[in-house]
Design an enzyme around this catalytic site. Structure first.
Site, mmCIF file in Angstrom:
data_model
loop_
_atom_site.group_PDB
_atom_site.id
_atom_site.type_symbol
_atom_site.label_atom_id
_atom_site.label_comp_id
_atom_site.label_asym_id
_atom_site.label_seq_id
_atom_site.Cartn_x
_atom_site.Cartn_y
_atom_site.Cartn_z
ATOM 1 N N ARG A 174 40.836 65.839 16.436
ATOM 2 C CA ARG A 174 41.078 67.137 17.083
ATOM 3 C C ARG A 174 40.812 67.083 18.595
ATOM 4 O O ARG A 174 40.332 68.054 19.187
ATOM 5 C CB ARG A 174 40.232 68.260 16.448
ATOM 6 N N SER A 224 40.798 76.262 9.960
ATOM 7 C CA SER A 224 39.419 75.777 9.826
ATOM 8 C C SER A 224 38.673 76.038 11.126
ATOM 9 O O SER A 224 39.112 75.598 12.185
ATOM 10 C CB SER A 224 39.401 74.264 9.559
ATOM 11 N N GLU A 294 35.752 73.938 15.908
ATOM 12 C CA GLU A 294 37.094 73.437 16.273
ATOM 13 C C GLU A 294 37.841 74.549 17.026
ATOM 14 O O GLU A 294 38.583 74.298 17.972
ATOM 15 C CB GLU A 294 37.868 73.064 14.998
HETATM 16 C C1 LIG Z 1 46.405 79.058 8.439
HETATM 17 C C2 LIG Z 1 46.110 77.958 9.431
HETATM 18 C C3 LIG Z 1 46.124 76.643 9.022
HETATM 19 C C4 LIG Z 1 45.854 75.604 9.921
HETATM 20 N N1 LIG Z 1 45.886 74.324 9.486
HETATM 21 C C5 LIG Z 1 45.640 73.323 10.343
HETATM 22 C C6 LIG Z 1 45.676 71.959 9.907
HETATM 23 O O1 LIG Z 1 45.953 71.657 8.754
HETATM 24 N N2 LIG Z 1 45.399 70.993 10.815
HETATM 25 C C7 LIG Z 1 45.107 71.273 12.123
HETATM 26 O O2 LIG Z 1 44.874 70.355 12.907
HETATM 27 N N3 LIG Z 1 45.074 72.557 12.572
HETATM 28 C C8 LIG Z 1 45.332 73.577 11.716
HETATM 29 N N4 LIG Z 1 45.293 74.867 12.163
HETATM 30 C C9 LIG Z 1 44.916 75.135 13.572
HETATM 31 C C10 LIG Z 1 46.102 75.194 14.560
HETATM 32 O O3 LIG Z 1 47.297 75.576 13.887
HETATM 33 C C11 LIG Z 1 46.329 73.866 15.274
HETATM 34 O O4 LIG Z 1 45.200 73.480 16.025
HETATM 35 C C12 LIG Z 1 47.530 73.947 16.228
HETATM 36 O O5 LIG Z 1 47.830 72.671 16.691
HETATM 37 C C13 LIG Z 1 47.305 74.860 17.429
HETATM 38 O O6 LIG Z 1 48.554 75.026 18.072
HETATM 39 P P1 LIG Z 1 48.888 76.362 18.866
HETATM 40 O O7 LIG Z 1 50.228 76.215 19.481
HETATM 41 O O8 LIG Z 1 48.703 77.536 18.001
HETATM 42 O O9 LIG Z 1 47.771 76.304 19.988
HETATM 43 P P2 LIG Z 1 46.876 77.511 20.550
HETATM 44 O O10 LIG Z 1 46.009 78.025 19.466
HETATM 45 O O11 LIG Z 1 47.725 78.470 21.278
HETATM 46 O O12 LIG Z 1 45.982 76.718 21.592
HETATM 47 C C14 LIG Z 1 45.017 75.785 21.156
HETATM 48 C C15 LIG Z 1 44.502 75.048 22.389
HETATM 49 O O13 LIG Z 1 45.577 74.287 22.931
HETATM 50 C C16 LIG Z 1 45.841 74.668 24.274
HETATM 51 N N5 LIG Z 1 47.300 74.605 24.441
HETATM 52 C C17 LIG Z 1 48.256 75.189 23.685
HETATM 53 N N6 LIG Z 1 49.479 74.842 24.122
HETATM 54 C C18 LIG Z 1 49.296 74.023 25.177
HETATM 55 C C19 LIG Z 1 50.176 73.350 26.089
HETATM 56 N N7 LIG Z 1 51.506 73.428 25.988
HETATM 57 N N8 LIG Z 1 49.620 72.609 27.070
HETATM 58 C C20 LIG Z 1 48.273 72.519 27.212
HETATM 59 N N9 LIG Z 1 47.405 73.135 26.384
HETATM 60 C C21 LIG Z 1 47.902 73.878 25.387
HETATM 61 C C22 LIG Z 1 45.272 76.076 24.422
HETATM 62 O O14 LIG Z 1 44.911 76.354 25.764
HETATM 63 C C23 LIG Z 1 44.054 75.999 23.492
HETATM 64 O O15 LIG Z 1 42.958 75.418 24.161
HETATM 65 C C24 LIG Z 1 45.575 75.914 11.275
HETATM 66 C C25 LIG Z 1 45.567 77.257 11.699
HETATM 67 C C26 LIG Z 1 45.841 78.271 10.788
HETATM 68 C C27 LIG Z 1 45.864 79.690 11.264
#
Ligand SMILES: Cc1cc2nc3c(=O)[nH]c(=O)nc-3n(C[C@H](O)[C@H](O)[C@H](O)COP(=O)(O)OP(=O)(O)OC[C@H]3O[C@@H](n4cnc5c(N)ncnc54)[C@H](O)[C@@H]3O)c2cc1C
Length: 299
Positions: A174, A224, A294
């Site tokens: 992560r 998580s 996380e």
């Molecule tokens: C139901 C559910 C299930 C999930 N299952 C998993 C799983 O199985 N495995 C897992 O790893 N995660 C999981 N997650 C967590 C999440 O989906 C991941 O971490 C995902 O990669 C976050 O992407 P996001 O676009 O939503 O990022 P955001 O939540 O919008 O941002 C997360 C971080 O990334 C940064 N960020 C976002 N986009 C960029 C960019 N383009 N450039 C620079 N920084 C950026 C943000 O500033 C922030 O610090 C889950 C979440 C939910 C709600």
């Protein structure tokens, strides 16, 4: 403020600029106050311009993907939010590679891989993030992680566009180089392999089923909340601490998967923060294990 908006308008389409814009609906937790300035750029030049104005005016900026791994404060965010989501979603397939802008959802990307009989992204089909957020977090599941599929990443670091080849990127659990560098991820190339459509689909269906069976996917959450501590599972430690279903305000430890905190209605950011602290203290007292967050706090 109006001076900053006028400057932004010189390089960003007016439709892509909003003022005092609520962020709750841009997060899967459905929590968060307004951003002073909310930008949804549709091209690189707009992102570069936003960063230039932020630097010149010395204001904070935050990058947001699908908001599926963040907790945004109820007071909202001062400065600007650069939302790289639905406005920033060009994607193209080139042989066994797929090039995508950071706003492309991981679901769309993995379904596109399936459509083109490409294996390597099955694990990502149920992760509700964008490519940018997924690379930043090195999102992973069921033995796969984005870092394994990534071939190249284009981003902006300290005002300059920089291309990272696979070998120059450090991915950890992560974590990624991009967190350390404060990079804004613009685009990524994933390198996949050919396989049979039926095999890829079978794996995706299996992962989807496992997720639906074990996770509260129908509820507002951010997945998580804690990283997996070495030798343990966070969800099991929380359950064995007697916290299943525990409520603080509108935040609840999921009764389906104790590693998730769900918003059962109007949870405030403080409810979630208090719950996180309470879980950490309780698990530490009972098992001597420190749970590391996380979930990322914005603001
Ligand atoms: C139901 C559910 C299930 C999930 N299952 C998993 C799983 O199985 N495995 C897992 O790893 N995660 C999981 N997650 C967590 C999440 O989906 C991941 O971490 C995902 O990669 C976050 O992407 P996001 O676009 O939503 O990022 P955001 O939540 O919008 O941002 C997360 C971080 O990334 C940064 N960020 C976002 N986009 C960029 C960019 N383009 N450039 C620079 N920084 C950026 C943000 O500033 C922030 O610090 C889950 C979440 C939910 C709600």
């Amino acid at each position: 403020m109006s001076d900053i908006i006028n400057q932004l308008k010189k390089g960003i389409a007016e439709d892509n600029i909003k003022i005092n814009h609520s962020l709750a609906s841009y997060t899967t937790f459905k929590i968060g106050g307004p951003a002073d300035i909310f930008l949804s750029p549709s091209k690189i030049e707009e992102i570069e311009w936003a960063l230039e104005v932020a630097k010149k005016e010395d204001i904070n900026y935050y990058v947001l993907g699908n908001g599926s791994n963040v907790l945004i404060d109820d007071q909202g965010l001062r400065g600007m939010v650069i939302y790289l989501g639905e406005n920033y979603t060009d994607v193209k397939v080139n042989g066994t590679n797929i090039t995508a802008q950071s706003g492309v959802s991981l679901k769309e990307l993995s379904l596109l891989a399936l459509e083109n009989n490409l294996t390597g992204l099955e694990f990502a089909v149920g992760i509700p993030g964008t490519l940018g957020g997924g690379v930043y977090m090195n999102a992973g599941a069921y033995g796969g992680q984005l870092g394994d599929a990534i071939e190249e990443v284009v981003c902006i670091v300290q005002g300059n566009i920089k291309t990272y080849q696979k070998d120059s990127i450090e991915f950890g659990y992560r974590s990624s180089t991009f967190q350390k560098e404060g990079a804004v991820i613009l685009e990524g190339v994933v390198s996949l392999d050919k396989d049979k459509h039926t095999e890829i689909k079978k794996l995706m269906d299996d992962f989807t089923q496992r997720r639906e069976d074990k996770q509260p996917v129908e509820m507002a959450s951010a997945g998580s909340v804690f990283k997996r501590p070495e030798g343990y599972y966070a969800g099991k430690l929380i359950q064995d601490s007697g916290l299943k279903g525990h409520k603080i305000g509108g935040a609840q430890v999921s009764t389906k998967h104790c590693g998730f905190i769900v918003n059962i209605g109007n949870a405030s950011s403080n409810d979630v923060k208090k719950m996180i602290q309470y879980i950490q203290q309780t698990v530490k007292a009972k098992f001597g294990v420190s749970l590391e967050r996380e979930l990322r706090y914005l603001g």
